[in-house]
Design a protein around this motif. Structure first.
Motif, PDB file in Angstrom:
ATOM      1  N   GLU A   1      -9.127  -0.312  -1.008  1.00  0.00           N
ATOM      2  CA  GLU A   1      -7.904  -1.028  -0.643  1.00  0.00           C
ATOM      3  C   GLU A   1      -7.086  -0.211   0.341  1.00  0.00           C
ATOM      4  O   GLU A   1      -6.627  -0.716   1.352  1.00  0.00           O
ATOM      5  CB  GLU A   1      -7.068  -1.316  -1.889  1.00  0.00           C
ATOM      6  N   VAL A   2      -6.906   1.082   0.037  1.00  0.00           N
ATOM      7  CA  VAL A   2      -6.144   1.912   0.957  1.00  0.00           C
ATOM      8  C   VAL A   2      -6.875   2.059   2.275  1.00  0.00           C
ATOM      9  O   VAL A   2      -6.286   2.041   3.343  1.00  0.00           O
ATOM     10  CB  VAL A   2      -5.889   3.306   0.323  1.00  0.00           C
TER      11      VAL A   2
ATOM     12  N   SER B   1       1.060   4.177  -2.883  1.00  0.00           N
ATOM     13  CA  SER B   1       0.877   5.591  -2.553  1.00  0.00           C
ATOM     14  C   SER B   1       2.074   6.413  -3.024  1.00  0.00           C
ATOM     15  O   SER B   1       1.909   7.560  -3.462  1.00  0.00           O
ATOM     16  CB  SER B   1       0.655   5.769  -1.044  1.00  0.00           C
TER      17      SER B   1
ATOM     18  N   GLN C   1      -9.117   1.074  -5.591  1.00  0.00           N
ATOM     19  CA  GLN C   1      -8.006   1.729  -4.921  1.00  0.00           C
ATOM     20  C   GLN C   1      -8.456   2.445  -3.647  1.00  0.00           C
ATOM     21  O   GLN C   1      -7.743   2.441  -2.659  1.00  0.00           O
ATOM     22  CB  GLN C   1      -7.303   2.714  -5.880  1.00  0.00           C
TER      23      GLN C   1
ATOM     24  N   HIS D   1      -6.446  -0.425   5.246  1.00  0.00           N
ATOM     25  CA  HIS D   1      -5.127  -0.513   5.876  1.00  0.00           C
ATOM     26  C   HIS D   1      -5.270  -0.223   7.369  1.00  0.00           C
ATOM     27  O   HIS D   1      -4.923   0.833   7.860  1.00  0.00           O
ATOM     28  CB  HIS D   1      -4.195   0.499   5.218  1.00  0.00           C
TER      29      HIS D   1
ATOM     30  N   LYS E   1       0.831  -1.207   0.000  1.00  0.00           N
ATOM     31  CA  LYS E   1       0.000   0.000   0.000  1.00  0.00           C
ATOM     32  C   LYS E   1       0.864   1.256   0.000  1.00  0.00           C
ATOM     33  O   LYS E   1       0.547   2.242  -0.660  1.00  0.00           O
ATOM     34  CB  LYS E   1      -0.961  -0.032   1.183  1.00  0.00           C
TER      35      LYS E   1
END
Length: 433
Positions: free
Chosen positions: A423-424, A381, A420, A427, A377
């Motif tokens: 997914e982030v 980024s 996206q 975290h 991740k």
């Protein structure tokens, strides 16, 4: 036998007490260092209190955020909006009342853009927020299940039919990880809840965004600000502070909250006002060591990077969203190869930087080893930020030209639960990234 042990025990207790005294006095002392920060902040030592009717409006907004059954009352926030929209003087020396155990600041800045463009950039599920304020956020995303992601149209599409009588109210839950702060160069990850209100006030389009941190953050990790204007930062993955004798301390952001208001002052010019009320409690062992100058410095870093993105004549929200799809959907093998290139170039550019001369930091970046500190991740980024830089004409550490699409005339259909973003957002734990 006991008499022989007593002096030794007294010595141990003396050492413990001395260590405790060091800890108790180190953090308040640290808070006094570099009060002007990176942005040369100069605040009044005796700020004026925020007006009571404005405070009432802020209290109402946090009440609506915290209790989903509570109805929004525009009458209760009218004085707050009147202050935000019509204040002429710089409000930096006005201090809101203490909330969340921390002090607060007011910041007001104008940006040369309209609210439609701000919404297409900042409240677009296809563009993670950290790319809109890269000086203060390293990663961010909406958590799956957020009401914001379930919307069938963008907030900007609500503007043509917007009225004071029928505000648009949307909620969401986010994850954020900061860049190194200018106070001790530590970075933190945390969750927050957000309330967004789109309305009209005195004929102007207005967006109110209210956020509150959910519990305390992950433990602070050591970082370094290498070039704040070029958004170059170092993330060691190591717990602690980048502050000499107290670098071992476990620090947290215990609580934070904000009320941010975007006011479209003139759509034709274009010109909008960004107004921010911000509270922060952070430190060690439950102690808050954050001063108003620290908060204000961070908000100035935020608005400087935000303005650079939204005011760019060479960048559109549609173009950025398209470019990010190319980067964030790269196969892992391609990501890994690009990050290895990035790590080698990072070492070549910054190995002689005084902040990276510390032996621990030097070991991290040696021979391109920085790549090993970045998980998947964090790697994506990094590449997203490099993509943004290239689109703004800034110097980059890795070439992403093959992934850059051509500009498009209109926004693509919104995938409100884009891979996206989720997914982030998922975290939850912060590894050594």
């Amino acid at each position: 036998m006991e008499n022989k042990k007593q002096p030794r025990n007294r010595g141990r207790w003396a050492f413990v007490l001395a260590l405790l005294a060091l800890c108790l006095f180190a953090m308040p002392a640290l808070a006094e260092e570099e009060p002007k920060g990176l942005m040369d902040v100069n605040l009044s030592p005796k700020p004026a209190p925020l007006a009571g009717d404005v405070e009432k409006g802020i209290t109402h907004l946090f009440g609506v955020l915290e209790d989903q059954s509570k109805q929004l009352s525009l009458a209760d926030i009218q004085a707050m909006l009147d202050f935000v929209v019509n204040v002429d003087a710089d409000p930096k020396d006005i201090e809101p009342a203490k909330r969340f155990g921390g002090r607060a600041i007011c910041l007001r800045r104008d940006v040369s853009t309209d609210l439609t463009r701000i919404l297409k950039f900042f409240y677009n599920p296809d563009i993670p927020n950290y790319l809109l304020c890269p000086a203060v956020l390293r990663m961010s995303g909406w958590h799956e299940g957020s009401e914001f992601l379930a919307r069938t149209k963008g907030l900007w599409e609500e503007l043509p039919d917007l009225t004071e009588a029928q505000p648009v109210v949307v909620r969401g839950r986010e994850y954020e990880m900061t860049t190194p702060d200018s106070f001790a160069e530590a970075y933190y990850g945390y969750n927050l809840n957000r309330l967004m209100i789109l309305t009209k006030f005195q004929g102007k389009n207005v967006l109110i965004s209210v956020s509150e941190q959910e519990g305390k953050s992950d433990v602070g990790r050591k970082g370094a600000i290498l070039d704040d204007t070029r958004w170059d930062y170092f993330y060691s993955g190591q717990e602690g502070l980048n502050k000499g004798m107290i670098g071992w301390m476990d620090t947290f952001t215990y609580a934070s909250g904000s009320v941010q208001v975007f006011v479209e002052q003139d759509a034709a010019a274009p010109r909008s006002t960004v107004f921010l009320f911000k509270w922060l409690k952070a430190g060690w062992a439950g102690m808050n060591v954050v001063q108003r100058s620290h908060i204000y410095d961070g908000t100035l870093r935020y608005v400087r990077s935000f303005s650079k993105v939204v005011e760019s004549p060479d960048l559109t929200p549609e173009f950025l969203a398209q470019g990010l799809k190319g980067v964030l959907n790269l196969p892992k093998s391609r990501v890994d190869g690009l990050i290895q290139e990035y790590a080698r170039n990072f070492e070549a550019r910054f190995k002689d930087d005084p902040k990276l001369q510390d032996s621990d930091y030097a070991k991290v970046i040696q021979d391109g080893g920085y790549a090993e500190v970045l998980d998947d991740k964090a790697r994506r980024s990094v590449l997203a930020l490099e993509k943004l830089k290239s689109m703004l004409g800034m110097e980059t550490l890795v070439t992403l030209g093959d992934e850059t699409p051509q500009p498009v005339a209109q926004a693509p259909e919104s995938d409100t639960a884009s891979a996206q973003s989720v997914e982030v957002a998922q975290h939850e734990a912060v590894p050594g990234s």
